[in-house]
Design a protein around this motif. Structure first.
Motif, PDB file in Angstrom:
ATOM      1  N   GLU A   1     -30.607 -24.697 -11.510  1.00  0.00           N
ATOM      2  CA  GLU A   1     -31.985 -25.175 -11.607  1.00  0.00           C
ATOM      3  C   GLU A   1     -32.054 -26.673 -11.317  1.00  0.00           C
ATOM      4  O   GLU A   1     -32.935 -27.129 -10.597  1.00  0.00           O
ATOM      5  CB  GLU A   1     -32.558 -24.891 -13.002  1.00  0.00           C
ATOM      6  N   ARG A   2     -31.132 -27.430 -11.883  1.00  0.00           N
ATOM      7  CA  ARG A   2     -31.101 -28.879 -11.678  1.00  0.00           C
ATOM      8  C   ARG A   2     -30.869 -29.200 -10.196  1.00  0.00           C
ATOM      9  O   ARG A   2     -31.517 -30.073  -9.625  1.00  0.00           O
ATOM     10  CB  ARG A   2     -29.995 -29.495 -12.531  1.00  0.00           C
ATOM     11  N   MET A   3     -29.943 -28.476  -9.565  1.00  0.00           N
ATOM     12  CA  MET A   3     -29.654 -28.710  -8.163  1.00  0.00           C
ATOM     13  C   MET A   3     -30.859 -28.341  -7.289  1.00  0.00           C
ATOM     14  O   MET A   3     -31.171 -29.045  -6.327  1.00  0.00           O
ATOM     15  CB  MET A   3     -28.426 -27.899  -7.731  1.00  0.00           C
ATOM     16  N   GLN A   4     -31.562 -27.284  -7.637  1.00  0.00           N
ATOM     17  CA  GLN A   4     -32.735 -26.878  -6.878  1.00  0.00           C
ATOM     18  C   GLN A   4     -33.825 -27.946  -6.966  1.00  0.00           C
ATOM     19  O   GLN A   4     -34.444 -28.289  -5.957  1.00  0.00           O
ATOM     20  CB  GLN A   4     -33.264 -25.545  -7.394  1.00  0.00           C
ATOM     21  N   LYS A   5     -34.059 -28.492  -8.152  1.00  0.00           N
ATOM     22  CA  LYS A   5     -35.060 -29.552  -8.304  1.00  0.00           C
ATOM     23  C   LYS A   5     -34.666 -30.791  -7.513  1.00  0.00           C
ATOM     24  O   LYS A   5     -35.507 -31.438  -6.884  1.00  0.00           O
ATOM     25  CB  LYS A   5     -35.249 -29.896  -9.781  1.00  0.00           C
ATOM     26  N   GLU A   6     -33.381 -31.134  -7.524  1.00  0.00           N
ATOM     27  CA  GLU A   6     -32.899 -32.289  -6.772  1.00  0.00           C
ATOM     28  C   GLU A   6     -33.086 -32.066  -5.270  1.00  0.00           C
ATOM     29  O   GLU A   6     -33.500 -32.976  -4.547  1.00  0.00           O
ATOM     30  CB  GLU A   6     -31.424 -32.549  -7.088  1.00  0.00           C
ATOM     31  N   GLN A   7     -32.818 -30.863  -4.800  1.00  0.00           N
ATOM     32  CA  GLN A   7     -33.005 -30.567  -3.378  1.00  0.00           C
ATOM     33  C   GLN A   7     -34.482 -30.630  -2.997  1.00  0.00           C
ATOM     34  O   GLN A   7     -34.819 -31.096  -1.903  1.00  0.00           O
ATOM     35  CB  GLN A   7     -32.427 -29.199  -3.037  1.00  0.00           C
ATOM     36  N   GLU A   8     -35.366 -30.174  -3.872  1.00  0.00           N
ATOM     37  CA  GLU A   8     -36.801 -30.270  -3.590  1.00  0.00           C
ATOM     38  C   GLU A   8     -37.236 -31.732  -3.512  1.00  0.00           C
ATOM     39  O   GLU A   8     -38.016 -32.107  -2.642  1.00  0.00           O
ATOM     40  CB  GLU A   8     -37.598 -29.533  -4.667  1.00  0.00           C
ATOM     41  N   ARG A   9     -36.705 -32.561  -4.419  1.00  0.00           N
ATOM     42  CA  ARG A   9     -37.034 -33.981  -4.395  1.00  0.00           C
ATOM     43  C   ARG A   9     -36.520 -34.626  -3.114  1.00  0.00           C
ATOM     44  O   ARG A   9     -37.221 -35.400  -2.466  1.00  0.00           O
ATOM     45  CB  ARG A   9     -36.430 -34.684  -5.612  1.00  0.00           C
ATOM     46  N   GLN A  10     -35.302 -34.283  -2.707  1.00  0.00           N
ATOM     47  CA  GLN A  10     -34.739 -34.830  -1.481  1.00  0.00           C
ATOM     48  C   GLN A  10     -35.528 -34.368  -0.252  1.00  0.00           C
ATOM     49  O   GLN A  10     -35.714 -35.144   0.685  1.00  0.00           O
ATOM     50  CB  GLN A  10     -33.269 -34.430  -1.339  1.00  0.00           C
ATOM     51  N   ALA A  11     -35.995 -33.121  -0.263  1.00  0.00           N
ATOM     52  CA  ALA A  11     -36.798 -32.620   0.857  1.00  0.00           C
ATOM     53  C   ALA A  11     -38.116 -33.379   0.959  1.00  0.00           C
ATOM     54  O   ALA A  11     -38.577 -33.691   2.062  1.00  0.00           O
ATOM     55  CB  ALA A  11     -37.047 -31.125   0.691  1.00  0.00           C
ATOM     56  N   GLU A  12     -38.712 -33.716  -0.179  1.00  0.00           N
ATOM     57  CA  GLU A  12     -39.959 -34.485  -0.172  1.00  0.00           C
ATOM     58  C   GLU A  12     -39.722 -35.882   0.385  1.00  0.00           C
ATOM     59  O   GLU A  12     -40.509 -36.372   1.191  1.00  0.00           O
ATOM     60  CB  GLU A  12     -40.552 -34.559  -1.576  1.00  0.00           C
ATOM     61  N   VAL A  13     -38.623 -36.514  -0.016  1.00  0.00           N
ATOM     62  CA  VAL A  13     -38.292 -37.839   0.515  1.00  0.00           C
ATOM     63  C   VAL A  13     -38.064 -37.758   2.018  1.00  0.00           C
ATOM     64  O   VAL A  13     -38.549 -38.598   2.785  1.00  0.00           O
ATOM     65  CB  VAL A  13     -37.046 -38.414  -0.206  1.00  0.00           C
ATOM     66  N   LEU A  14     -37.355 -36.737   2.462  1.00  0.00           N
ATOM     67  CA  LEU A  14     -37.102 -36.552   3.896  1.00  0.00           C
ATOM     68  C   LEU A  14     -38.409 -36.349   4.660  1.00  0.00           C
ATOM     69  O   LEU A  14     -38.589 -36.904   5.753  1.00  0.00           O
ATOM     70  CB  LEU A  14     -36.161 -35.370   4.118  1.00  0.00           C
ATOM     71  N   ASN A  15     -39.337 -35.592   4.088  1.00  0.00           N
ATOM     72  CA  ASN A  15     -40.641 -35.385   4.745  1.00  0.00           C
ATOM     73  C   ASN A  15     -41.402 -36.697   4.862  1.00  0.00           C
ATOM     74  O   ASN A  15     -42.035 -36.966   5.900  1.00  0.00           O
ATOM     75  CB  ASN A  15     -41.477 -34.358   3.977  1.00  0.00           C
ATOM     76  N   ARG A  16     -41.352 -37.520   3.817  1.00  0.00           N
ATOM     77  CA  ARG A  16     -42.037 -38.820   3.889  1.00  0.00           C
ATOM     78  C   ARG A  16     -41.407 -39.705   4.955  1.00  0.00           C
ATOM     79  O   ARG A  16     -42.114 -40.385   5.709  1.00  0.00           O
ATOM     80  CB  ARG A  16     -42.002 -39.516   2.526  1.00  0.00           C
TER      81      ARG A  16
END
Length: 98
Positions: free
Chosen positions: A55-70
């Protein structure tokens, strides 16, 4: 009444039928059951830990994907501005009043 051809076996006092086990046998039974309980609890704790890490890794990947999109949006905006020659100055930094 006649005696049966195969008489029923007799239970001696030292027999291990029923719950008449020796102390060593009871220790082995209790130890085995205790070990089984500890293994089951340990496996449940391990599964819970793996689930939390996932779960922690999934949340971190979602955060990283948002940063990458920005970052990708910023790069595409910069490319658009360069392509059409749009130049703007950066907004001035806020001034602190004493």
């Amino acid at each position: 009444m006649t005696t049966p051809t195969h008489p029923m076996p007799t239970i001696r006092e030292g027999s291990t039928l029923g719950l008449r086990f020796t102390v060593g046998t009871w220790c082995a039974i209790v130890g085995t059951v205790g070990t089984g309980i500890v293994v089951v609890i340990g496996f449940a704790v391990w599964l819970h830990t793996v689930y939390q890490n996932q779960e922690r890794m999934q949340k971190e990947q979602e955060r990283q994907a948002e940063v990458l999109n920005r970052i990708e949006r910023s790069v595409s905006e910069i490319e658009f501005r360069q392509k059409y020659g749009i130049t703007t100055s950066l907004p001035s930094s806020p001034k602190a009043t004493p």
